[in-house]
Scaffold this motif. Structure first.
Motif, PDB file in Angstrom:
ATOM      1  N   UNK A  46       0.792  -1.237   0.000  1.00  0.00           N
ATOM      2  CA  UNK A  46       0.000   0.000   0.000  1.00  0.00           C
ATOM      3  C   UNK A  46       0.826   1.290   0.000  1.00  0.00           C
ATOM      4  N   UNK A  47       1.602   1.473  -1.037  1.00  0.00           N
ATOM      5  CA  UNK A  47       2.280   2.737  -1.356  1.00  0.00           C
ATOM      6  C   UNK A  47       3.548   3.054  -0.571  1.00  0.00           C
ATOM      7  N   UNK A  48       3.943   2.194   0.373  1.00  0.00           N
ATOM      8  CA  UNK A  48       5.172   2.454   1.111  1.00  0.00           C
ATOM      9  C   UNK A  48       5.737   1.132   1.649  1.00  0.00           C
ATOM     10  N   UNK A  49       7.074   0.989   1.591  1.00  0.00           N
ATOM     11  CA  UNK A  49       7.711  -0.246   2.061  1.00  0.00           C
ATOM     12  C   UNK A  49       9.152   0.046   2.463  1.00  0.00           C
ATOM     13  N   UNK A  50       9.754  -0.919   3.168  1.00  0.00           N
ATOM     14  CA  UNK A  50      11.143  -0.775   3.620  1.00  0.00           C
ATOM     15  C   UNK A  50      11.956  -1.968   3.134  1.00  0.00           C
ATOM     16  N   UNK A  51      13.110  -1.693   2.545  1.00  0.00           N
ATOM     17  CA  UNK A  51      14.066  -2.703   2.099  1.00  0.00           C
ATOM     18  C   UNK A  51      15.139  -2.827   3.171  1.00  0.00           C
ATOM     19  N   UNK A  52      15.347  -4.037   3.693  1.00  0.00           N
ATOM     20  CA  UNK A  52      16.317  -4.232   4.777  1.00  0.00           C
ATOM     21  C   UNK A  52      17.656  -4.776   4.287  1.00  0.00           C
ATOM     22  N   UNK A  53      17.825  -4.827   2.975  1.00  0.00           N
ATOM     23  CA  UNK A  53      19.047  -5.366   2.385  1.00  0.00           C
ATOM     24  C   UNK A  53      18.865  -6.773   1.848  1.00  0.00           C
ATOM     25  N   UNK A  54      17.789  -7.442   2.293  1.00  0.00           N
ATOM     26  CA  UNK A  54      17.498  -8.801   1.840  1.00  0.00           C
ATOM     27  C   UNK A  54      16.057  -8.958   1.362  1.00  0.00           C
ATOM     28  N   UNK A  55      15.119  -8.257   2.020  1.00  0.00           N
ATOM     29  CA  UNK A  55      13.720  -8.370   1.599  1.00  0.00           C
ATOM     30  C   UNK A  55      12.936  -7.112   1.932  1.00  0.00           C
ATOM     31  N   UNK A  56      11.793  -7.002   1.247  1.00  0.00           N
ATOM     32  CA  UNK A  56      10.882  -5.885   1.454  1.00  0.00           C
ATOM     33  C   UNK A  56       9.961  -6.172   2.623  1.00  0.00           C
ATOM     34  N   UNK A  57       9.666  -5.138   3.396  1.00  0.00           N
ATOM     35  CA  UNK A  57       8.727  -5.227   4.516  1.00  0.00           C
ATOM     36  C   UNK A  57       7.688  -4.124   4.371  1.00  0.00           C
ATOM     37  N   UNK A  58       6.424  -4.455   4.656  1.00  0.00           N
ATOM     38  CA  UNK A  58       5.393  -3.429   4.622  1.00  0.00           C
ATOM     39  C   UNK A  58       5.474  -2.608   5.906  1.00  0.00           C
TER      40      UNK A  58
END
Length: 186
Positions: A64-76
């Motif tokens: 839903x329009x925003x996410x965080x990349x932790x270096x290995x995977x995307x998180x909502x």
């Protein structure tokens, strides 16, 4: 270096709307499976890359329009940015202010039966909440909201489609200062 937009390739490498440029190997690489639509805003904070845009999925999962990349995977980030009647909102920009991720745009928040549009919302670690007072009275023919922002010291400067910021008249540009806790026109 990170790039966001609406693309399928970055330097000939398959990448869905977001990619990283390696300064040593001089090559692009994808960030997982990327997003399913436009990435219009990126900001890096404490090793995490935050992305905003008109996407509904990041790394194949609902975002839903925003996410965080932790270096290995995307998180909502929670339920994503605030919406109204199912219409998605887009982060026009993302900034880091006082160790807080702040999204810039036009975000509706319902409280006590009234809908108020906020130009800035911040991520609490669990949900998005208003960061400042609302902006009101849109420029004729436009949706009220902020289109971009910059941080300088303890202040956030916003530009956008509004004629008032909080109680102040502010013709499309205003400054919110942490020490004062309110907007000032420029």
């Amino acid at each position: 270096l990170y790039a966001g937009g609406r693309f399928d390739l970055a330097g000939g490498v398959s990448a869905s709307n977001v990619a990283e440029w390696d300064l040593i190997s001089h090559a692009w690489s994808p960030l997982g499976t990327g997003t399913d639509d436009l990435v219009s805003a990126l900001v890096l904070d404490d090793g995490f890359l935050y992305a905003g845009g008109s996407f509904t999925r990041a790394g194949g999962k609902r975002a839903n329009s925003v996410a965080r990349w932790d270096g290995a995977k995307w998180r909502k980030l929670g339920k994503g940015l605030p919406t109204l009647n199912g219409l998605r909102n887009v982060a026009e920009a993302l900034v880091i202010f006082d160790n807080r991720v702040v999204a810039v745009g036009s975000f509706p928040i319902r409280a006590r039966g009234t809908i108020t549009f906020y130009p800035l919302v911040e991520w609490t670690g669990k949900k998005w909440v208003p960061f400042t007072d609302s902006v009101t009275e849109p420029v004729q023919g436009r949706t009220v909201g902020a289109r971009n922002a910059a941080v300088a010291g303890r202040a956030i400067y916003i530009v956008g489609d509004f004629t008032r910021a909080g109680p102040m008249e502010a013709l499309q540009i205003a400054r919110w200062h942490e020490d004062v806790g309110s907007y000032a026109a420029l």
